[in-house]
Design a protein around this motif. Structure first.
Motif, short mmCIF file in Angstrom:
data_model
loop_
_atom_site.label_atom_id
_atom_site.label_comp_id
_atom_site.label_asym_id
_atom_site.label_seq_id
_atom_site.Cartn_x
_atom_site.Cartn_y
_atom_site.Cartn_z
N HIS A 84 -15.00 11.69 8.52
CA HIS A 84 -13.97 11.95 7.52
C HIS A 84 -13.93 10.77 6.57
CE1 HIS A 84 -12.26 15.31 9.71
NE2 HIS A 84 -12.23 14.58 10.80
N GLN A 85 -13.65 11.06 5.34
CA GLN A 85 -13.46 9.99 4.37
C GLN A 85 -12.20 9.22 4.74
OE1 GLN A 85 -13.00 11.38 0.38
NE2 GLN A 85 -13.34 9.36 -0.50
N LEU A 86 -12.29 7.90 4.71
CA LEU A 86 -11.15 7.05 5.04
C LEU A 86 -10.11 7.16 3.94
CD1 LEU A 86 -10.26 4.96 7.18
CD2 LEU A 86 -11.17 3.22 5.67
N ARG A 87 -8.88 7.41 4.31
CA ARG A 87 -7.79 7.55 3.34
C ARG A 87 -7.13 6.19 3.19
NH1 ARG A 87 -5.21 13.10 5.65
NH2 ARG A 87 -4.77 11.73 7.39
N LEU A 88 -7.69 5.38 2.31
CA LEU A 88 -7.28 4.00 2.10
C LEU A 88 -7.30 3.69 0.62
CD1 LEU A 88 -6.83 1.04 3.24
CD2 LEU A 88 -9.32 0.83 3.12
N ARG A 89 -6.28 2.99 0.17
CA ARG A 89 -6.25 2.48 -1.21
C ARG A 89 -5.78 1.04 -1.14
NH1 ARG A 89 -7.14 5.74 -5.34
NH2 ARG A 89 -6.18 4.27 -6.74
N LEU A 90 -6.44 0.17 -1.89
CA LEU A 90 -6.06 -1.24 -1.93
C LEU A 90 -5.67 -1.61 -3.35
CD1 LEU A 90 -8.91 -2.78 0.24
CD2 LEU A 90 -6.57 -2.29 0.93
N ARG A 91 -4.74 -2.54 -3.44
CA ARG A 91 -4.38 -3.07 -4.76
C ARG A 91 -5.55 -3.89 -5.27
NH1 ARG A 91 1.40 -5.70 -3.95
NH2 ARG A 91 0.91 -6.49 -5.98
N ALA A 134 -2.45 0.80 0.98
CA ALA A 134 -1.89 1.87 1.80
C ALA A 134 -3.00 2.57 2.56
CB ALA A 134 -1.14 2.87 0.91
N TRP A 135 -2.67 2.99 3.77
CA TRP A 135 -3.61 3.67 4.65
C TRP A 135 -2.92 4.89 5.23
CZ3 TRP A 135 -4.26 2.24 10.35
CH2 TRP A 135 -5.34 2.91 10.92
N TRP A 136 -3.61 6.02 5.23
CA TRP A 136 -3.08 7.26 5.77
C TRP A 136 -3.99 7.70 6.91
CZ3 TRP A 136 -3.25 12.59 2.95
CH2 TRP A 136 -2.45 13.50 3.63
N PRO A 137 -3.73 7.23 8.13
CA PRO A 137 -4.58 7.61 9.27
C PRO A 137 -4.42 9.08 9.60
CG PRO A 137 -2.67 6.40 10.04
CD PRO A 137 -2.61 6.38 8.54
N ARG A 138 -5.39 9.64 10.30
CA ARG A 138 -5.37 11.04 10.68
C ARG A 138 -4.64 11.30 11.99
NH1 ARG A 138 -8.63 11.18 6.80
NH2 ARG A 138 -10.00 12.74 6.03
N SER A 139 -4.39 10.26 12.78
CA SER A 139 -3.70 10.43 14.06
C SER A 139 -2.88 9.19 14.37
CB SER A 139 -4.72 10.67 15.18
OG SER A 139 -5.38 9.47 15.53
N ARG A 140 -2.16 9.24 15.48
CA ARG A 140 -1.37 8.09 15.95
C ARG A 140 -2.13 7.28 16.99
NH1 ARG A 140 4.37 7.96 16.02
NH2 ARG A 140 4.17 7.48 18.23
N VAL A 172 1.50 2.00 6.09
CA VAL A 172 0.92 3.07 6.91
C VAL A 172 1.70 4.35 6.65
CG1 VAL A 172 0.36 3.85 9.24
CG2 VAL A 172 0.18 1.42 8.67
N VAL A 173 1.04 5.31 6.02
CA VAL A 173 1.64 6.61 5.76
C VAL A 173 1.46 7.43 7.03
CG1 VAL A 173 1.56 8.67 4.31
CG2 VAL A 173 1.07 6.42 3.31
N PRO A 174 2.54 7.94 7.62
CA PRO A 174 2.42 8.69 8.87
C PRO A 174 1.43 9.86 8.76
CG PRO A 174 4.71 8.22 8.41
CD PRO A 174 3.94 7.83 7.18
N PRO A 175 0.66 10.11 9.82
CA PRO A 175 -0.38 11.14 9.78
C PRO A 175 0.10 12.53 9.36
CG PRO A 175 -0.56 9.88 11.80
CD PRO A 175 0.68 9.42 11.11
N GLY A 176 1.29 12.94 9.73
CA GLY A 176 1.76 14.28 9.42
C GLY A 176 2.42 14.44 8.07
N THR A 177 2.33 13.44 7.22
CA THR A 177 2.99 13.48 5.91
C THR A 177 2.36 14.54 5.02
OG1 THR A 177 3.46 11.12 6.09
CG2 THR A 177 3.59 12.07 3.89
#
Length: 180
Positions: free
Chosen positions: A23-30, A42-48, A119-124
């Protein structure tokens, strides 16, 4: 004369079911600049599952930070994690704290540089996650974590996004006859 059984030295074949899904990593850096604000990206992981999610994150961040031997996180936001993991041959110590700020993750490099990620929660909801990540990575961002989530949710209410990984940002909302 008999010979001993032949043992192959070739590695065992890896089947598709044994390979982790890519999966493409859901990450953005300033952008690299003077540090202001509460988060550096910010990072949006796929699981906990922190132990499963971290290796891909650390591999990408190695370009910016180098080796990351320590990660601090909030215990309430992740499933039970081991005290350390191996990522690309490096032992990474995981420090979980109840007092750690919510929705953040600190990555501490070998030279003691620190990167704090929202960290953006996985279920967002994907739209809210995308907007929150975009707000967190603005060059001049000085918002608190709570403000970032609030702003992201408000911005997402007024727009739709095909996918957080999609390039191009917002798709304008179409007017309905009732709205006119």
């Amino acid at each position: 004369m008999t010979s001993a059984p032949h043992q192959s030295i070739a590695p065992a074949a890896v089947t598709a079911t044994e390979q982790p899904p890519h999966h493409q990593l859901r990450l953005r850096l300033r952008p690299k600049a003077l540090t202001t604000g509460y988060v550096d990206g910010a990072w949006w992981p796929r699981s906990r599952d922190l132990a499963a999610e971290l290796p891909a994150l650390l591999a990408v961040l190695a370009v910016r930070l180098g080796v990351v031997p320590r990660v601090s996180y909030n215990l309430a936001e992740w499933d039970t994690a081991p005290r350390q993991i191996a990522a690309d041959g490096v032992r990474v110590r995981l420090n979980g704290f109840w007092s750690r700020p919510a929705h953040t993750l600190d990555l501490i490099a070998g030279d003691r540089r620190r990167l704090t990620l929202l960290v953006v929660p996985p279920g967002t909801d994907p739209s809210a996650a995308h907007e929150t990540m975009m707000c967190a990575t603005r060059r001049d961002n000085a918002d608190t974590v709570a403000d970032l989530f609030r702003t992201g949710a408000q911005a997402a209410e007024g727009s739709t996004v095909d996918s957080p990984e999609a390039e191009g940002g917002r798709i304008p909302q179409q007017k309905t006859k009732e709205a006119e």
